[in-house]
Design a protein around this motif. Structure first.
Motif: not given
Length: 227
Positions: A69-71, A74-76, A178-179, A188-189
């Motif tokens: 869920x974090x990934x 956040x799309x870190x 974030x990326x 949205x993503x």
């Protein structure tokens, strides 16, 4: 977008982190403050460069890597090494906005702070007050989560920590780049990713609709990624 992420640390993970940081050196929390924050911040903080902070921070980073869920939310791209703070005896942190760029002292590591995170490390029943109060378009939201749970929110948000009037509030906090720089695109993503997972539970990951939706997700991610 404010997202609560449950069970980043389980009971064993909480005990391990607390066992490390509780034995560490704690100092005035303003050692990492900018000018604005220093006027409003009253807490203590684990010394950032200490072995305890590095070890406990590594445990948290490992746990985040195991938290889908974090990934997804956040799309870190880069995560600032986790820090640790405590509030007790009426200590609080008034309204402030986190610095746009965070630079790790004594290194070339720096990030654009797109998102802020607070990982709670104390049972909420053990202290009064200490809510993280985050302002957003729909008002102010109070966050006080069980130990091991985390909240993720825009670093651009005005936020504060309410005074702790009983007990002690211990938490880890950090920022990440974030990326996907744009907040709306990232939302949205995340919404699309969530929908894909829900549809896949019913139709299966090999279903043509799921595959097409997944393709749309990755094409949008490719379009919006800022590396």
């Amino acid at each position: 977008m404010l997202i609560e992420i449950p069970a980043v640390l389980d009971a064993a993970g909480i005990a391990e982190v607390r066992g490390v940081i509780d034995e560490g050196e704690w100092v005035d929390g303003n050692v990492t403050s900018g000018h604005q924050s220093a006027l409003a911040k009253h807490n203590t903080q684990l010394v950032e460069a200490s072995p305890a902070a590095r070890k406990a921070g590594g445990l948290i980073l490992d746990a985040l890597g195991r938290t889908p869920l974090f990934i997804a939310a956040a799309l870190p791209h880069s995560i600032y090494p986790p820090l640790f703070n405590r509030y007790q005896g009426g200590q609080a942190f008034g309204n402030h906005v986190d610095n746009a760029v965070r630079i790790q002292r004594g290194s070339n590591f720096r990030i654009r702070s797109d998102l802020s995170a607070t990982l709670f490390l104390e049972d909420p029943e053990s202290y009064d007050g200490g809510e993280l109060l985050i302002e957003h378009n729909f008002g102010t939201q109070a966050v006080k989560l069980p130990a091991g749970h985390m909240v993720l929110y825009p670093a651009s948000s005005v936020h504060r920590v309410a005074p702790v009037t009983r007990g002690r509030r211990t938490a880890s906090f950090f920022w990440l780049q974030s990326m996907v720089r744009d907040t709306e695109s990232r939302q949205l993503l995340f919404g699309l990713d969530t929908a894909i997972q829900q549809v896949a539970q019913t139709l299966g990951h090999s279903d043509e609709t799921v595959i097409r939706m997944t393709g749309i997700y990755h094409n949008l991610l490719r379009k919006w990624t800022d590396l």
